[in-house]
Design a protein around this motif. Sequence first.
Motif, PDB file in Angstrom:
ATOM      1  N   GLU A   1      35.183  40.928  35.204  1.00  0.00           N
ATOM      2  CA  GLU A   1      34.595  39.664  34.728  1.00  0.00           C
ATOM      3  C   GLU A   1      35.712  38.693  34.321  1.00  0.00           C
ATOM      4  OE1 GLU A   1      31.508  38.624  34.641  1.00  0.00           O
ATOM      5  OE2 GLU A   1      30.095  40.231  34.172  1.00  0.00           O
TER       6      GLU A   1
ATOM      7  N   ASN B   1      36.817  35.133  36.046  1.00  0.00           N
ATOM      8  CA  ASN B   1      36.920  33.908  35.243  1.00  0.00           C
ATOM      9  C   ASN B   1      38.271  33.236  35.446  1.00  0.00           C
ATOM     10  OD1 ASN B   1      34.407  34.068  34.149  1.00  0.00           O
ATOM     11  ND2 ASN B   1      35.050  34.684  32.101  1.00  0.00           N
TER      12      ASN B   1
ATOM     13  N   HIS C   1      37.790  29.639  36.901  1.00  0.00           N
ATOM     14  CA  HIS C   1      37.882  28.602  35.862  1.00  0.00           C
ATOM     15  C   HIS C   1      39.315  28.177  35.548  1.00  0.00           C
ATOM     16  CE1 HIS C   1      33.666  29.368  35.077  1.00  0.00           C
ATOM     17  NE2 HIS C   1      33.899  30.600  34.699  1.00  0.00           N
TER      18      HIS C   1
ATOM     19  N   GLY D   1      29.334  36.346  31.950  1.00  0.00           N
ATOM     20  CA  GLY D   1      30.602  37.082  31.960  1.00  0.00           C
ATOM     21  C   GLY D   1      31.167  37.405  30.587  1.00  0.00           C
TER      22      GLY D   1
END
Lengths: 142, 117
Positions: A49, A53, A57, A111
């Motif tokens: 997760e 990310n 991101h 997440g």
Amino acid sequence: MAEVMKLHYTVSGDDFTRAGETSSKVKKTLNQLGFRPEVVRKVAISMYEAEINMVIHANGGTIDVDISPEEIIIVMQDTGPGIPDIEKAMQEGYSTADHNVRELGFGAGMGLPNMKRYSDDMQIDTEVGKGTCVKLVIKAKE
Amino acid sequence: MKLSTVKELLDGTVLTGGELLEQEVDSAFGSDLMSDVLAFVENRVLLLTGLVNPQVVRTAEMMDISAIVFVRGKCPDENVVELAKSKGMVIITTEDTLYVASGKLYSNGLTGSAKEG
Ligand SMILES: Nc1ncnc2c1ncn2[C@@H]1O[C@H](COP(=O)(O)OP(=O)(O)OP(=O)(O)O)[C@@H](O)[C@H]1O
Ligand SMILES: [Mg+2]
């Protein structure tokens, strides 16, 4: 395994298809070292997760994994945009992911809560404009 | 349920893992959202999805899922099949939609898997 085993990885931010490769390698290593399946599962899910990310991101970063018989410590550092409101980000369903990310099957805002659930300790240091550091600790002893 | 039964019920095509169809699965989870697979799957399941990118295989790997059914006639790229093969997974494709495929398996005794609400 008497001492701490230290692993270091760089995660590329521009190739989503490779996101998760590092978590896969670490999972394999832990299995080979003979950690219990529940421990390996906790590491695999929470780390994956966080790695996703990092790619979707924050344009990638570095991952350090310290493995000892007592615990597994994962430190994931990126130089992305940072998280302005961490409390909000921790809520189930909160996501800033765009359409492209959703099409790939992510961006449901699950997440961070899932990382908290599967780790024994989670710390997030983040500064807007500078980046985010996520530290996950998974205990290996019963 | 044996994976060979899954293949039969869904009139599926096996893309990799044909030698592993004697394996059993005791529940299944269907979703196009990998976020939900990661958050809701509790045990080793059969995954049904209409998404065919490499992250589906990676997500399955992290969740110890060893068999995936791609629904709605979706065909993954060769690299996705290769990745699954390298992980020792079974990949089956079917023309059925997620709803129809799930219904067929459920009514033949393969129940759901998700954490308690
Ligand atoms: N490393 C990071 N850098 C910058 N922002 C982040 C980072 N990790 C999380 N965030 C922010 O926190 C939000 C929530 O993250 P979370 O992982 O819970 O959900 P998501 O990634 O959007 O969707 P999902 O994890 O369900 O696929 C993200 O949408 C993003 O805005
Ligand atoms: Mg996420």
